[in-house]
Design a protein around this motif. Structure first.
Motif, short mmCIF file in Angstrom:
data_model
loop_
_atom_site.label_atom_id
_atom_site.label_comp_id
_atom_site.label_asym_id
_atom_site.label_seq_id
_atom_site.Cartn_x
_atom_site.Cartn_y
_atom_site.Cartn_z
N THR A 106 -107.28 22.92 -38.37
CA THR A 106 -107.39 24.23 -39.00
C THR A 106 -107.81 25.26 -37.95
O THR A 106 -108.78 25.06 -37.23
N GLU A 107 -107.06 26.35 -37.87
CA GLU A 107 -107.40 27.40 -36.92
C GLU A 107 -108.76 28.03 -37.27
O GLU A 107 -109.11 28.12 -38.44
N PRO A 108 -109.49 28.42 -36.22
CA PRO A 108 -109.27 28.32 -34.79
C PRO A 108 -109.50 26.89 -34.27
O PRO A 108 -110.58 26.35 -34.46
N VAL A 109 -108.48 26.31 -33.66
CA VAL A 109 -108.53 24.93 -33.19
C VAL A 109 -109.09 24.90 -31.76
O VAL A 109 -108.65 25.66 -30.90
N CYS A 110 -110.04 24.02 -31.55
CA CYS A 110 -110.68 23.94 -30.23
C CYS A 110 -109.88 23.12 -29.24
O CYS A 110 -109.83 23.46 -28.05
N CYS A 111 -109.26 22.05 -29.69
CA CYS A 111 -108.52 21.16 -28.79
C CYS A 111 -107.32 20.63 -29.57
O CYS A 111 -107.47 19.75 -30.42
N TYR A 112 -106.15 21.16 -29.28
CA TYR A 112 -104.96 20.76 -30.02
C TYR A 112 -104.60 19.31 -29.71
O TYR A 112 -104.58 18.89 -28.56
N ARG A 113 -104.33 18.57 -30.77
CA ARG A 113 -103.89 17.17 -30.68
C ARG A 113 -102.59 17.04 -31.45
O ARG A 113 -102.16 17.98 -32.13
N THR A 114 -102.00 15.87 -31.37
CA THR A 114 -100.84 15.61 -32.23
C THR A 114 -101.33 15.58 -33.67
O THR A 114 -102.16 14.76 -34.05
N ALA A 115 -100.84 16.52 -34.47
CA ALA A 115 -101.34 16.69 -35.83
C ALA A 115 -100.19 16.69 -36.83
O ALA A 115 -99.07 17.08 -36.52
N ASP A 116 -100.50 16.24 -38.04
CA ASP A 116 -99.51 16.26 -39.12
C ASP A 116 -99.41 17.65 -39.75
O ASP A 116 -98.40 17.95 -40.40
N LEU A 117 -100.43 18.48 -39.54
CA LEU A 117 -100.44 19.83 -40.11
C LEU A 117 -101.43 20.68 -39.32
O LEU A 117 -102.53 20.22 -39.00
N VAL A 118 -101.03 21.91 -39.01
CA VAL A 118 -101.93 22.91 -38.44
C VAL A 118 -101.88 24.13 -39.35
O VAL A 118 -100.80 24.62 -39.69
N THR A 119 -103.05 24.62 -39.77
CA THR A 119 -103.11 25.68 -40.78
C THR A 119 -103.85 26.90 -40.25
O THR A 119 -104.60 26.82 -39.28
N PRO A 120 -103.67 28.05 -40.92
CA PRO A 120 -104.55 29.19 -40.67
C PRO A 120 -105.98 28.85 -41.09
O PRO A 120 -106.24 27.77 -41.65
N PRO A 121 -106.94 29.75 -40.86
CA PRO A 121 -108.33 29.46 -41.25
C PRO A 121 -108.45 29.05 -42.71
O PRO A 121 -107.78 29.59 -43.60
N VAL A 122 -109.32 28.09 -42.94
CA VAL A 122 -109.57 27.54 -44.27
C VAL A 122 -110.91 28.07 -44.77
O VAL A 122 -111.94 27.88 -44.12
N SER A 123 -110.88 28.75 -45.91
CA SER A 123 -112.14 29.26 -46.44
C SER A 123 -112.13 29.23 -47.96
O SER A 123 -111.07 29.23 -48.59
N ARG A 124 -113.35 29.23 -48.51
CA ARG A 124 -113.49 29.40 -49.95
C ARG A 124 -113.05 30.81 -50.32
O ARG A 124 -113.20 31.75 -49.55
N LYS A 125 -112.51 30.96 -51.52
CA LYS A 125 -111.97 32.25 -51.95
C LYS A 125 -112.98 33.02 -52.78
O LYS A 125 -113.70 32.44 -53.60
N ALA A 126 -113.01 34.34 -52.58
CA ALA A 126 -113.85 35.19 -53.41
C ALA A 126 -113.40 35.12 -54.86
O ALA A 126 -112.21 34.96 -55.15
N ARG A 127 -114.36 35.22 -55.78
CA ARG A 127 -114.07 35.09 -57.20
C ARG A 127 -114.29 36.39 -57.98
O ARG A 127 -113.64 36.62 -59.00
N THR A 128 -115.24 37.20 -57.52
CA THR A 128 -115.72 38.34 -58.30
C THR A 128 -115.45 39.64 -57.55
O THR A 128 -115.70 39.71 -56.34
N PRO A 129 -114.95 40.66 -58.21
CA PRO A 129 -114.68 41.93 -57.53
C PRO A 129 -115.92 42.49 -56.83
O PRO A 129 -117.04 42.35 -57.32
N ALA A 130 -115.68 43.14 -55.69
CA ALA A 130 -116.79 43.68 -54.89
C ALA A 130 -117.65 44.65 -55.68
O ALA A 130 -118.89 44.65 -55.57
N LYS A 131 -117.01 45.48 -56.49
CA LYS A 131 -117.76 46.47 -57.26
C LYS A 131 -118.75 45.78 -58.20
O LYS A 131 -119.89 46.25 -58.39
N GLN A 132 -118.33 44.67 -58.80
CA GLN A 132 -119.21 43.95 -59.71
C GLN A 132 -120.38 43.31 -58.97
O GLN A 132 -121.52 43.31 -59.45
N ILE A 133 -120.11 42.74 -57.79
CA ILE A 133 -121.18 42.14 -56.98
C ILE A 133 -122.19 43.20 -56.57
O ILE A 133 -123.41 43.00 -56.67
#
Length: 369
Positions: free
Chosen positions: A178-205
Motif C-alpha cells: 500500500t502506497e507510500p511503499v518503502c521497499c517495492y517487492r514482487t507483489a500481487d497488488l499495489v494500491t493507493p493509500p489505505v485509510s478509514r473513511k470519514a462518516r460524518t459531515p464536517a459541519k456536523q462534527i
C-alpha cells in the motif's frame, strides 16, 4: 446461496495485527470495513494487543477479539523516539516464535473455520497460516526486517532477527503493498493509500465540538502512542484559531479555543481530520493516508531515525500541501509563525480510489475462488 472457500455461508478471516501504535490497526480496520461492504456476511477473528475498543469504534461488522502479542515492532520512549536496546531485549524473548504457540493458534483458526489469514504486518500470522494449511496475505508498506536494517549501525544484535523475519515475510502466500511503499517487492497488488473513511459531515462534527463553521481549526495528532505536549498554554491563549488534540486528556476538556480529547472519544478520527483546516502531527502511515484522502494541508514532524519517515515525507511533499518540522521545532511551537501560510493553502480534491476498497476486492476474490 454463495459458498466460500471453507464451504461456509459466512466466510471468516483471521486478522493478525501489529500493536505498534494504531497505524496498522487503522489500515486493517479500513480493509475490514470495505470487505464488509462487499460481503455483509463476513466475520473477522482479530488477533492483536491493540485495544478492542479501536475495532468497536471502526467496524460495523461482527468480529471476535483475541488479545495476543502478535508482533513487537519497536519499543517507543515517546511517539518520536525509539528505544533500540529495549527493542532488542524484547525481540530476544519473542523470536523465534514458540513452536507450540504456533501449533495451538493453527488449531484455533482451523476450529474457527477461517478461510484466510491476513497480516498487517504481524509475521506470526504467516507461520500460523502455514501450520494450519490456510492461505496468508501480507498487507504492508514496510516489513520489520527492513526497518531494523536502519539500526544495524548502532545495534548489531538485530542481525539474526532481521534474517529470521526476512524468511518469515517471504513465506506469505500473497503480498499486498500500500502506497507510500518503502521497499517495492514482487507483489500481487499495489494500491493507493489505505485509510478509514470519514462518516460524518464536517459541519456536523464542528457543531458537536462547539466550533463555528467559518472558524479555522488545527488538529494536532501523534497517533496511538501517548505524548506530553509542552505548549498547550500557548495554544489556549490564541484568539483566532481553534485547536483539537486527540489523546492528551482522560476526558473531553475545553479550554477557550483549545479542545482536548481522550484517545477514545465520541469522535471518529477520520471525521476529525475531515473537519479541520490543517493537520499537525507525527509522520505515520495512518495519519498520512487519512490526510491524503481528506486533501488537508499537513505540517508533519519527521522521525529522523525511523526509516519509513523519509519515504512518507517524499510522498507527502509530492501529493499534499505541506511543510516539515523537526521534533525540536514541534515541541517549541515555533510552527505557530508558519501556520498562517499553511492555513491559506487550499485543500486538494481527491477523486481516485481508496486503497482499502482495492484490498477488500482482492481478499473477496480469494474467498470466492
Amino acid at each position: 446461496m454463495r459458498r466460500f472457500r471453507t464451504g461456509s455461508e459466512e466466510p471468516r478471516i483471521a486478522y493478525f495485527i501489529s500493536p505498534h501504535g494504531f497505524g496498522h490497526a487503522a489500515r486493517a480496520a479500513s480493509v475490514m470495513a470495505a470487505l464488509y461492504e462487499l460481503e455483509p456476511s463476513v466475520r473477522f477473528e482479530i488477533f492483536t494487543q491493540v485495544p478492542d475498543w479501536f475495532f468497536q469504534d471502526s467496524l460495523s461488522s461482527v468480529f471476535n477479539y483475541h488479545p495476543l502479542l502478535t508482533d513487537l515492532g519497536l519499543v517507543q520512549k515517546t511517539p518520536l523516539v525509539e528505544d533500540i536496546p529495549e527493542t532488542v531485549r524484547r525481540l530476544n524473548a519473542l523470536l523465534p516464535f514458540d513452536r507450540s504457540q504456533i501449533e495451538r493458534l493453527a488449531r484455533q483458526v482451523r476450529e474457527l473455520k477461517c478461510a484466510l489469514i491476513v497480516c498487517d504486518i504481524a509475521p506470526m500470522g504467516i507461520l500460523v497460516a502455514q501450520e494450519a494449511g490456510i492461505p496468508s496475505v501480507l498487507v504492508e508498506n514496510f516489513t520489520w526486517d527492513w526497518i531494523y536494517q536502519g539500526y544495524l549501525h548502532e545495534e548489531v544484535r538485530l542481525r539474526p532477527h532481521i534474517a529470521y523475519l526476512q524468511e518469515v515475510f517471504e513465506a506469505a502466500d500473497y503480498r499486498v503493498q500500500t502506497e507510500p511503499v518503502c521497499c517495492y517487492r514482487t507483489a500481487d497488488l499495489v494500491t493507493p493509500p489505505v485509510s478509514r473513511k470519514a462518516r460524518t459531515p464536517a459541519k456536523q462534527i464542528r457543531g458537536r465540538l462547539g466550533i463555528p463553521a467559518s472558524a479555522k481549526v488545527v488538529m494536532i495528532t501523534m497517533g496511538g502512542i501517548p505524548e506530553q505536549y509542552t505548549f498547550l498554554d500557548r495554544l489556549e491563549g490564541l484568539k483566532d484559531l481553534y485547536f483539537v488534540i486527540p489523546g492528551p486528556s482522560a476526558s473531553w476538556q475545553v479550554r477557550n479555543r483549545l479542545i482536548l480529547l481522550p484517545h477514545r472519544s465520541d469522535f471518529y478520527h477520520p471525521d476529525l481530520v475531515q473537519a479541520c483546516d490543517v493537520i499537525l502531527g507525527k509522520l505515520g502511515y495512518s495519519t498520512v493516508a487519512e490526510v491524503y484522502h481528506a486533501g488537508v494541508p499537513f505540517g508533519y514532524v519527521l522521525r529522523e531515525r525511523f526509516r519509513e519517515s523519509a519515504v512518507l515525507a517524499a510522498y507527502v511533499k509530492e501529493h499534499l500541501q505541506s511543510f516539515a518540522l523537526t521534533e525540536a521545532e514541534f515541541q517549541s511551537a515555533s510552527w505557530l509563525s508558519r501556520l498562517p501560510d499553511l492555513l491559506a493553502l487550499p485543500r486538494i480534491p481527491r477523486e481516485g480510489p481508496n486503497g482499502a476498497d482495492q484490498v477488500a476486492d482482492f481478499l473477496y476474490r480469494l474467498l470466492t475462488t
